[in-house]
Design a protein around this motif. Structure first.
Motif, PDB file in Angstrom:
ATOM      1  N   HIS A 137      39.232  19.489  44.866  1.00  0.00           N
ATOM      2  CA  HIS A 137      38.300  18.259  44.459  1.00  0.00           C
ATOM      3  C   HIS A 137      37.963  17.456  45.592  1.00  0.00           C
ATOM      4  O   HIS A 137      37.350  16.648  45.641  1.00  0.00           O
ATOM      5  N   GLU A 138      38.584  17.801  46.690  1.00  0.00           N
ATOM      6  CA  GLU A 138      38.370  17.313  47.917  1.00  0.00           C
ATOM      7  C   GLU A 138      37.168  17.346  48.190  1.00  0.00           C
ATOM      8  O   GLU A 138      36.745  16.546  49.707  1.00  0.00           O
ATOM      9  N   GLU A 139      36.970  18.646  48.305  1.00  0.00           N
ATOM     10  CA  GLU A 139      35.505  19.569  49.236  1.00  0.00           C
ATOM     11  C   GLU A 139      34.736  18.798  48.991  1.00  0.00           C
ATOM     12  O   GLU A 139      34.002  18.180  47.516  1.00  0.00           O
ATOM     13  N   PRO A 140      33.958  19.122  49.625  1.00  0.00           N
ATOM     14  CA  PRO A 140      32.632  18.242  49.553  1.00  0.00           C
ATOM     15  C   PRO A 140      31.831  19.243  48.475  1.00  0.00           C
ATOM     16  O   PRO A 140      30.489  18.674  48.458  1.00  0.00           O
ATOM     17  N   GLY A 148      35.523  15.749  41.444  1.00  0.00           N
ATOM     18  CA  GLY A 148      35.794  15.318  42.956  1.00  0.00           C
ATOM     19  C   GLY A 148      35.327  14.131  43.409  1.00  0.00           C
ATOM     20  O   GLY A 148      34.127  13.521  42.661  1.00  0.00           O
ATOM     21  N   THR A 149      35.992  14.369  44.921  1.00  0.00           N
ATOM     22  CA  THR A 149      35.803  12.227  45.073  1.00  0.00           C
ATOM     23  C   THR A 149      34.459  12.717  46.242  1.00  0.00           C
ATOM     24  O   THR A 149      34.516  11.869  46.844  1.00  0.00           O
ATOM     25  N   PHE A 221      29.791  28.221  44.854  1.00  0.00           N
ATOM     26  CA  PHE A 221      29.533  29.011  43.546  1.00  0.00           C
ATOM     27  C   PHE A 221      30.910  29.500  42.910  1.00  0.00           C
ATOM     28  O   PHE A 221      31.125  29.159  41.233  1.00  0.00           O
ATOM     29  N   GLY A 222      31.302  30.346  42.844  1.00  0.00           N
ATOM     30  CA  GLY A 222      32.287  30.874  41.927  1.00  0.00           C
ATOM     31  C   GLY A 222      33.547  29.406  41.985  1.00  0.00           C
ATOM     32  O   GLY A 222      34.267  29.678  40.865  1.00  0.00           O
ATOM     33  N   ILE A 223      33.904  29.242  42.966  1.00  0.00           N
ATOM     34  CA  ILE A 223      34.976  27.714  42.433  1.00  0.00           C
ATOM     35  C   ILE A 223      34.783  27.087  41.339  1.00  0.00           C
ATOM     36  O   ILE A 223      35.622  26.552  40.727  1.00  0.00           O
ATOM     37  N   VAL A 224      33.297  26.796  41.219  1.00  0.00           N
ATOM     38  CA  VAL A 224      32.659  25.690  40.481  1.00  0.00           C
ATOM     39  C   VAL A 224      32.680  25.790  39.546  1.00  0.00           C
ATOM     40  O   VAL A 224      33.059  25.265  37.832  1.00  0.00           O
ATOM     41  N   VAL A 225      32.060  27.482  39.454  1.00  0.00           N
ATOM     42  CA  VAL A 225      31.931  27.799  37.628  1.00  0.00           C
ATOM     43  C   VAL A 225      32.929  28.067  36.987  1.00  0.00           C
ATOM     44  O   VAL A 225      33.546  28.262  36.019  1.00  0.00           O
ATOM     45  N   LEU A 226      34.339  28.958  37.774  1.00  0.00           N
ATOM     46  CA  LEU A 226      35.074  28.628  37.588  1.00  0.00           C
ATOM     47  C   LEU A 226      36.348  27.355  37.322  1.00  0.00           C
ATOM     48  O   LEU A 226      36.641  27.305  35.677  1.00  0.00           O
ATOM     49  N   GLY A 227      35.878  26.576  37.123  1.00  0.00           N
ATOM     50  CA  GLY A 227      36.396  24.886  37.570  1.00  0.00           C
ATOM     51  C   GLY A 227      35.855  24.628  36.202  1.00  0.00           C
ATOM     52  O   GLY A 227      36.161  23.623  34.807  1.00  0.00           O
ATOM     53  N   ILE A 228      34.493  24.820  36.050  1.00  0.00           N
ATOM     54  CA  ILE A 228      33.951  24.128  34.803  1.00  0.00           C
ATOM     55  C   ILE A 228      34.193  25.131  33.224  1.00  0.00           C
ATOM     56  O   ILE A 228      34.676  24.227  31.801  1.00  0.00           O
ATOM     57  N   HIS A 229      34.205  25.973  33.504  1.00  0.00           N
ATOM     58  CA  HIS A 229      34.824  26.882  32.210  1.00  0.00           C
ATOM     59  C   HIS A 229      36.267  26.836  31.493  1.00  0.00           C
ATOM     60  O   HIS A 229      35.625  26.953  31.176  1.00  0.00           O
TER      61      HIS A 229
END
Length: 344
Positions: A137-140, A148-149, A221-229
């Motif tokens: 969550h602290e990643e840009p 995310g922060t 992209f991959g991690i964000v897609v995982l977090g969304i799903h």
């Protein structure tokens, strides 16, 4: 000569009209099967392109995921398999005793297996959702909409590797879960899954998106897609399981509203925003041009599937809450039609 040309021309027009009307009248399953075949037909090209880009990064002294890290994928497959076995072992007796008496014989066994799968999914996605937020969550590049922060851009520092020691282990174990689901569907569930091609397309898209994004250094992209799903999948899986486990009706209504809100927020609002930003602020990196565009197209297809499922979920709500129909009569995603076929 002219008559021959006219005859051939007429024949071509007739064939074109035939295929045009055939496409217009495809069922949902036939449409998903066609999309799956189109996706499979171009996979080989992007395998070579991903390997080419990987070689380019190595020659440019840019860090890439080492092939040895894919051993974590094998470890993840073992974790997923035995985690599922543990859930099945601990919960099988309870589920078998609790579900409705309308399920008998082999159909009761099929139903028990599906509920056990949903229970595992609920636990799994709860764990991965918490870990995803905690670790990244602290990643840009981690979106503000997901908690995310420090968000700046989904393309942040591309094509350089993510500077987070947990990225590859988390990514490989998540990929293992999707690969396991894909293989299990193809081998074990083809004969009993009435939405086979729909799920095959989704699982293939998800698995390919993860593997190719890793090869293209697109872990962001991959991690964000995982977090969304994963967030919406928690409620979806547990609510599907609870429906057969003598659930409280009022609790089902609350779960439905919570699911619809979470699903629309993450998959219909946040996810398209990420794709739109990826397109609007596209990083013109020539060596990765094909790969980046391929990943964006894959995500667009996933959005289309999300909209299709959103429509279905809203139809369920309208029919149950407004028209007073029974959930079992209109839900075609839990394979209850198999039971109906058995009664006929």
């Amino acid at each position: 000569m002219n008559s021959i040309l006219k005859s051939n021309g007429k024949s071509l027009v007739q064939k074109a009209n035939f295929y045009y009307f055939r496409l217009l009248n495809l069922s949902y399953e036939e449409t998903f099967r066609l999309l799956f075949k189109l996706l499979a037909s171009i996979l080989s090209f992007f395998v070579f392109d991903a390997l080419r880009f990987r070689s380019y990064l190595i020659m440019s002294d840019i860090a890439v995921i080492p092939y040895s890290s894919f051993s974590i994928l094998l470890f993840g497959l073992i974790i997923v398999h035995y985690s599922k076995w543990t859930v099945n072992h601990l919960c099988h007796g309870f589920v078998f005793r609790t579900i409705s008496k309308e399920y008998q014989g082999e159909f009761r066994d099929i139903r028990v297996k599906k509920i056990l799968k949903w229970l595992f999914d609920g636990v799994y996605y709860s764990t991965t959702s918490i870990l995803c937020w905690y670790l990244f969550h602290e990643e840009p590049w981690y979106p503000t909409g997901l908690g995310g922060t420090n968000y700046t851009s989904i393309w942040q520092d591309f094509p350089y590797m993510i500077n987070n020691k947990w990225a590859i282990p988390f990514y490989m174990i998540q990929t293992a879960n999707h690969l396991y689901a894909l293989v299990h569907l193809a081998i074990k569930r083809k004969e009993v899954e009435t939405k086979y091609w729909e799920y095959m397309l989704h699982h293939t898209l998800a698995t390919c998106l993860l593997i190719f994004s890793a090869l293209y250094n697109q872990f962001r992209f991959g991690i964000v897609v995982l977090g969304i799903h994963d967030v919406a999948d928690i409620i979806l899986s547990l609510s599907r399981a609870q429906h057969d486990l003598k659930s409280i009706k009022s609790l089902m209504y609350i779960q439905y509203v919570l699911l619809l809100f979470t699903w629309i927020y993450t998959r219909v609002i946040i996810f398209p925003q990420i794709i739109l930003e990826a397109i609007m602020h596209y990083q013109n990196y020539p060596e990765a041009a094909w790969g980046n565009k391929y990943l964006i197209v894959q995500m667009c297809i996933l959005v289309g599937m999300h909209l299709y499922w959103t429509y279905f979920m809203m139809q369920v709500g309208i029919n149950v809450f407004k028209k007073g129909k029974k959930y079992e009569e209109i839900n075609t995603y839990d394979n209850k039609e198999i039971l109906k076929q058995a009664r006929n």
